[in-house]
Design an enzyme around this catalytic site. Structure first.
Site, PDB file in Angstrom:
ATOM      1  N   GLY A 169       7.981  -5.007  -5.964  1.00 18.93           N
ATOM      2  CA  GLY A 169       8.731  -5.955  -5.147  1.00 18.93           C
ATOM      3  C   GLY A 169       7.767  -6.818  -4.360  1.00 18.93           C
ATOM      4  O   GLY A 169       6.618  -6.420  -4.110  1.00 18.93           O
TER       5      GLY A 169
ATOM      6  N   GLN B  47       4.658 -12.546   1.988  1.00 15.46           N
ATOM      7  CA  GLN B  47       3.455 -11.888   1.471  1.00 15.46           C
ATOM      8  C   GLN B  47       2.580 -12.814   0.641  1.00 15.46           C
ATOM      9  O   GLN B  47       1.442 -12.457   0.306  1.00 15.46           O
ATOM     10  CB  GLN B  47       3.844 -10.687   0.606  1.00 15.46           C
ATOM     11  CG  GLN B  47       4.492  -9.558   1.385  1.00 15.46           C
ATOM     12  CD  GLN B  47       4.778  -8.395   0.472  1.00 15.46           C
ATOM     13  OE1 GLN B  47       5.821  -8.371  -0.170  1.00 15.46           O
ATOM     14  NE2 GLN B  47       3.858  -7.448   0.381  1.00 15.46           N
TER      15      GLN B  47
ATOM     16  N   CYS C 212       2.678  -0.881  -0.160  1.00 13.12           N
ATOM     17  CA  CYS C 212       2.969  -2.311  -0.021  1.00 13.12           C
ATOM     18  C   CYS C 212       1.732  -3.097  -0.429  1.00 13.12           C
ATOM     19  O   CYS C 212       0.618  -2.729  -0.049  1.00 13.12           O
ATOM     20  CB  CYS C 212       3.314  -2.607   1.444  1.00 13.12           C
ATOM     21  SG  CYS C 212       3.649  -4.342   1.775  1.00 13.12           S
ATOM     22  N   LEU C 213       1.935  -4.166  -1.177  1.00  9.82           N
ATOM     23  CA  LEU C 213       0.787  -4.966  -1.623  1.00  9.82           C
ATOM     24  C   LEU C 213       0.027  -5.572  -0.444  1.00  9.82           C
ATOM     25  O   LEU C 213      -1.144  -5.908  -0.583  1.00  9.82           O
ATOM     26  CB  LEU C 213       1.242  -6.066  -2.580  1.00  9.82           C
ATOM     27  CG  LEU C 213       1.808  -5.587  -3.928  1.00  9.82           C
ATOM     28  CD1 LEU C 213       2.186  -6.794  -4.790  1.00  9.82           C
ATOM     29  CD2 LEU C 213       0.823  -4.698  -4.664  1.00  9.82           C
TER      30      LEU C 213
ATOM     31  N   HIS D  46      12.882  -2.448   1.718  1.00 13.11           N
ATOM     32  CA  HIS D  46      11.479  -2.738   2.029  1.00 13.11           C
ATOM     33  C   HIS D  46      11.237  -4.254   2.019  1.00 13.11           C
ATOM     34  O   HIS D  46      10.617  -4.800   2.950  1.00 13.11           O
ATOM     35  CB  HIS D  46      10.595  -2.018   0.996  1.00 13.11           C
ATOM     36  CG  HIS D  46       9.127  -2.274   1.126  1.00 13.11           C
ATOM     37  ND1 HIS D  46       8.211  -1.271   1.376  1.00 13.11           N
ATOM     38  CD2 HIS D  46       8.398  -3.421   1.029  1.00 13.11           C
ATOM     39  CE1 HIS D  46       6.999  -1.810   1.427  1.00 13.11           C
ATOM     40  NE2 HIS D  46       7.076  -3.098   1.217  1.00 13.11           N
ATOM     41  N   GLU D  47      11.749  -4.922   0.968  1.00 13.86           N
ATOM     42  CA  GLU D  47      11.495  -6.367   0.855  1.00 13.86           C
ATOM     43  C   GLU D  47      12.270  -7.159   1.906  1.00 13.86           C
ATOM     44  O   GLU D  47      11.750  -8.128   2.463  1.00 13.86           O
ATOM     45  CB  GLU D  47      11.838  -6.870  -0.555  1.00 13.86           C
ATOM     46  CG  GLU D  47      11.060  -6.200  -1.685  1.00 13.86           C
ATOM     47  CD  GLU D  47       9.573  -6.113  -1.449  1.00 13.86           C
ATOM     48  OE1 GLU D  47       9.009  -7.000  -0.768  1.00 13.86           O
ATOM     49  OE2 GLU D  47       8.957  -5.138  -1.923  1.00 13.86           O
TER      50      GLU D  47
ATOM     51  N   HIS E  28      10.544  -7.303   5.134  1.00 16.72           N
ATOM     52  CA  HIS E  28       9.469  -8.303   5.226  1.00 16.72           C
ATOM     53  C   HIS E  28      10.004  -9.624   5.787  1.00 16.72           C
ATOM     54  O   HIS E  28       9.297 -10.332   6.500  1.00 16.72           O
ATOM     55  CB  HIS E  28       8.858  -8.572   3.855  1.00 16.72           C
ATOM     56  CG  HIS E  28       7.778  -7.605   3.448  1.00 16.72           C
ATOM     57  ND1 HIS E  28       6.613  -7.433   4.167  1.00 16.72           N
ATOM     58  CD2 HIS E  28       7.682  -6.760   2.395  1.00 16.72           C
ATOM     59  CE1 HIS E  28       5.848  -6.540   3.565  1.00 16.72           C
ATOM     60  NE2 HIS E  28       6.477  -6.102   2.481  1.00 16.72           N
TER      61      HIS E  28
HETATM   62 NI    NI Z   1       5.765  -4.690   1.130  1.00 17.12          NI
END
Ligand code: NI
Length: 178
Positions: free
Chosen positions: A46, A51, A91-92, A133-134, A137
């Site tokens: 995701g 991000q 998380c990236l 999670h997304e 953000h």
């Molecule tokens: Ni993330």
């Protein structure tokens, strides 16, 4: 179409509230394509627009390994949530940190798809987790913000800051232990 540079923990855009998208324009479609490419290049499941440095309410999700077609959601809103489940997340934007997070087990989300149509998604399990999670953000929250054990989080975040500083200097991740 090309992958975009990732934004990492400590960057201001990750703590801001992302702006609603008035129309799913060709510019948004291009962003979605680039976000998919960025996510895949980095082996993510995701990704949210902040991000990649874009302050807009757009997310992409690829959990095709559990049989769900990859999709994008614009202006996603959680309509309902229930239950509680704990599982490990990463998380990236926080590379190398994997910690358990408690989230709702089931959720109903509404948003617009890439064609601008309103869609409603009912999800549980892993998809429900990734969606939450997304969407977090877009509210300026990262997953470690949801963890009560602040000592564990602080220890991991301090180590991450060192890795990020090295990455900023060298362009390479050192001692990747994942
Ligand atoms: Ni993330």
């Amino acid at each position: 179409m090309s992958a975009l540079p990732l934004v990492y923990y400590g960057s201001e855009i990750l703590t801001g509230i992302a702006l609603p998208v008035p129309k799913v324009s060709s510019e948004i479609k291009k962003l979605v394509d680039e976000m998919f490419e960025t996510m895949r290049l980095n082996n993510g499941v995701g990704l949210a627009a902040p991000q990649v440095g874009v302050n807009k309410r757009v997310i992409v999700i690829d959990v095709s390994h559990i049989g769900v077609e990859p999709f994008a959601l614009v202006n996603p809103v959680i309509l309902k949530q229930s239950g509680s489940a704990e599982d490990s997340e990463g998380c990236l934007s926080l590379p190398g940190i994997f910690l358990p997070v408690v989230r709702s087990e089931k959720i109903t989300v509404r948003g617009r798809d890439i064609k601008g149509r309103s869609i409603t998604i009912q999800a549980d399990g892993f998809l429900a987790r990734v969606l939450q999670h997304e969407i977090d953000h877009l509210e300026g929250k990262v997953f470690v913000d949801r963890i009560e054990d602040r000592d564990s989080v602080n220890k991991e975040v301090e180590a991450l800051k060192v890795r990020l500083a090295q990455f900023a200097l060298t362009g390479k991740w050192e001692d990747a232990d994942e």
